[in-house]
Design a protein around this motif. Structure first.
Motif, PDB file in Angstrom:
ATOM      1  N   GLY A  20       0.799  -1.219   0.000  1.00  0.00           N
ATOM      2  CA  GLY A  20       0.000   0.000   0.000  1.00  0.00           C
ATOM      3  C   GLY A  20       0.831   1.267   0.000  1.00  0.00           C
ATOM      4  N   ALA A  21       2.146   1.139   0.059  1.00  0.00           N
ATOM      5  CA  ALA A  21       3.026   2.307   0.140  1.00  0.00           C
ATOM      6  C   ALA A  21       3.689   2.575  -1.202  1.00  0.00           C
ATOM      7  CB  ALA A  21       4.099   2.072   1.204  1.00  0.00           C
ATOM      8  N   ASP A  22       4.146   3.814  -1.375  1.00  0.00           N
ATOM      9  CA  ASP A  22       4.901   4.133  -2.589  1.00  0.00           C
ATOM     10  C   ASP A  22       6.238   3.416  -2.530  1.00  0.00           C
ATOM     11  OD1 ASP A  22       7.104   6.158  -1.580  1.00  0.00           O
ATOM     12  OD2 ASP A  22       5.209   6.758  -0.629  1.00  0.00           O
ATOM     13  N   ARG A  23       6.953   3.405  -3.636  1.00  0.00           N
ATOM     14  CA  ARG A  23       8.185   2.613  -3.756  1.00  0.00           C
ATOM     15  C   ARG A  23       9.232   2.978  -2.699  1.00  0.00           C
ATOM     16  NH1 ARG A  23      12.891   3.302  -6.836  1.00  0.00           N
ATOM     17  NH2 ARG A  23      13.922   1.348  -7.311  1.00  0.00           N
ATOM     18  N   THR A  40       8.876   4.557   0.234  1.00  0.00           N
ATOM     19  CA  THR A  40       8.417   4.217   1.578  1.00  0.00           C
ATOM     20  C   THR A  40       8.459   2.709   1.780  1.00  0.00           C
ATOM     21  OG1 THR A  40       6.993   6.160   1.591  1.00  0.00           O
ATOM     22  CG2 THR A  40       6.508   4.454   3.212  1.00  0.00           C
ATOM     23  N   ASN A  41       8.042   1.953   0.769  1.00  0.00           N
ATOM     24  CA  ASN A  41       8.076   0.495   0.828  1.00  0.00           C
ATOM     25  C   ASN A  41       9.494   0.009   1.113  1.00  0.00           C
ATOM     26  OD1 ASN A  41       7.341  -2.285   0.410  1.00  0.00           O
ATOM     27  ND2 ASN A  41       8.250  -2.100  -1.613  1.00  0.00           N
ATOM     28  N   GLU A  42      10.467   0.535   0.395  1.00  0.00           N
ATOM     29  CA  GLU A  42      11.857   0.114   0.590  1.00  0.00           C
ATOM     30  C   GLU A  42      12.353   0.454   1.990  1.00  0.00           C
ATOM     31  OE1 GLU A  42      14.085   1.811  -2.605  1.00  0.00           O
ATOM     32  OE2 GLU A  42      13.152   0.515  -4.106  1.00  0.00           O
ATOM     33  N   ARG A  43      12.001   1.654   2.470  1.00  0.00           N
ATOM     34  CA  ARG A  43      12.437   2.081   3.802  1.00  0.00           C
ATOM     35  C   ARG A  43      11.827   1.204   4.883  1.00  0.00           C
ATOM     36  NH1 ARG A  43      10.141   5.936   7.163  1.00  0.00           N
ATOM     37  NH2 ARG A  43       8.892   6.717   5.458  1.00  0.00           N
ATOM     38  N   LEU A  44      10.520   0.944   4.794  1.00  0.00           N
ATOM     39  CA  LEU A  44       9.856   0.129   5.811  1.00  0.00           C
ATOM     40  C   LEU A  44      10.354  -1.308   5.785  1.00  0.00           C
ATOM     41  CD1 LEU A  44       6.188   1.446   5.491  1.00  0.00           C
ATOM     42  CD2 LEU A  44       7.856   1.980   7.280  1.00  0.00           C
ATOM     43  N   THR A  45      10.556  -1.852   4.592  1.00  0.00           N
ATOM     44  CA  THR A  45      11.046  -3.219   4.466  1.00  0.00           C
ATOM     45  C   THR A  45      12.436  -3.348   5.070  1.00  0.00           C
ATOM     46  OG1 THR A  45       9.722  -3.520   2.473  1.00  0.00           O
ATOM     47  CG2 THR A  45      11.506  -5.083   2.821  1.00  0.00           C
ATOM     48  N   LEU A  46      13.290  -2.361   4.831  1.00  0.00           N
ATOM     49  CA  LEU A  46      14.629  -2.369   5.409  1.00  0.00           C
ATOM     50  C   LEU A  46      14.565  -2.268   6.935  1.00  0.00           C
ATOM     51  CD1 LEU A  46      17.648  -2.474   4.877  1.00  0.00           C
ATOM     52  CD2 LEU A  46      17.614   0.005   4.621  1.00  0.00           C
ATOM     53  N   ASP A  47      13.660  -1.431   7.453  1.00  0.00           N
ATOM     54  CA  ASP A  47      13.496  -1.306   8.903  1.00  0.00           C
ATOM     55  C   ASP A  47      13.093  -2.643   9.530  1.00  0.00           C
ATOM     56  OD1 ASP A  47      14.130   1.381   8.839  1.00  0.00           O
ATOM     57  OD2 ASP A  47      12.045   2.064   8.974  1.00  0.00           O
ATOM     58  N   VAL A  48      12.160  -3.342   8.894  1.00  0.00           N
ATOM     59  CA  VAL A  48      11.716  -4.642   9.413  1.00  0.00           C
ATOM     60  C   VAL A  48      12.872  -5.638   9.380  1.00  0.00           C
ATOM     61  CG1 VAL A  48      10.197  -6.613   8.968  1.00  0.00           C
ATOM     62  CG2 VAL A  48       9.284  -4.289   8.877  1.00  0.00           C
ATOM     63  N   ALA A  49      13.647  -5.622   8.307  1.00  0.00           N
ATOM     64  CA  ALA A  49      14.790  -6.534   8.203  1.00  0.00           C
ATOM     65  C   ALA A  49      15.805  -6.250   9.310  1.00  0.00           C
ATOM     66  CB  ALA A  49      15.439  -6.405   6.827  1.00  0.00           C
ATOM     67  N   ARG A  50      16.044  -4.986   9.600  1.00  0.00           N
ATOM     68  CA  ARG A  50      16.980  -4.640  10.680  1.00  0.00           C
ATOM     69  C   ARG A  50      16.461  -5.100  12.040  1.00  0.00           C
ATOM     70  NH1 ARG A  50      18.007   1.252   8.329  1.00  0.00           N
ATOM     71  NH2 ARG A  50      19.719   0.757   6.917  1.00  0.00           N
ATOM     72  N   ASP A  51      15.157  -4.942  12.257  1.00  0.00           N
ATOM     73  CA  ASP A  51      14.577  -5.407  13.522  1.00  0.00           C
ATOM     74  C   ASP A  51      14.727  -6.919  13.659  1.00  0.00           C
ATOM     75  OD1 ASP A  51      13.842  -2.814  14.148  1.00  0.00           O
ATOM     76  OD2 ASP A  51      11.733  -3.071  13.557  1.00  0.00           O
ATOM     77  N   GLU A  52      14.502  -7.644  12.570  1.00  0.00           N
ATOM     78  CA  GLU A  52      14.647  -9.093  12.620  1.00  0.00           C
ATOM     79  C   GLU A  52      16.110  -9.478  12.864  1.00  0.00           C
ATOM     80  OE1 GLU A  52      13.163 -13.130  10.405  1.00  0.00           O
ATOM     81  OE2 GLU A  52      13.377 -11.328   9.181  1.00  0.00           O
TER      82      GLU A  52
END
Length: 120
Positions: A10-13, A15-27
């Motif tokens: 649901g996010a623009d490209r 924002t999608n990349e930033r959020l996905t990277l944040d989740v990967a860092r949390d994991e």
């Protein structure tokens, strides 16, 4: 990590990349902490696998980040090592250079029925 394939459609490209990277860092941080627990409290992958009802090689893939893992399985691994896990939710960073935080409210909209009723 496999998490990076899970995006935010649901996010623009950008924002999608930033959020996905944040989740990967949390994991990665979760995996790092579990690996530290294993170093200070040695327990074999076989023993952890036995407690989880999983193959030791699967547990290894979880801890290497090469297999998709649920948060529940990370919690179960920590518990098998004798630890409880407490999750702290913090306000996420605003983003690069004064980007406002995401507005995740859904605006009201009119839904149009795609099926047309037969005309008399």
């Amino acid at each position: 990590m496999r998490t990076r394939t899970r995006d935010f459609p649901g996010a623009d490209r950008e924002t999608n990349e930033r959020l996905t990277l944040d989740v990967a860092r949390d994991e990665e941080a979760i995996i790092h902490e579990i690996l530290e627990l294993r170093r200070t409290n040695p327990m074999s992958l076989e023993a952890i696998g036995f407690l989880l009802g999983a193959d030791p090689s699967q547990v290894s893939r979880y801890l290497n980040g090469t297999s998709s893992v649920t948060l529940t399985n990370y919690l179960r691994i920590a518990r098998a090592l004798g630890y409880r896990c407490r999750i702290v939710l913090e306000m996420a960073d605003i983003g690069p250079r004064n980007t406002p935080p995401l507005d995740l409210r859904i605006a009201s909209h009119k839904v149009i029925n795609a099926r047309r009723s037969p005309t008399s």
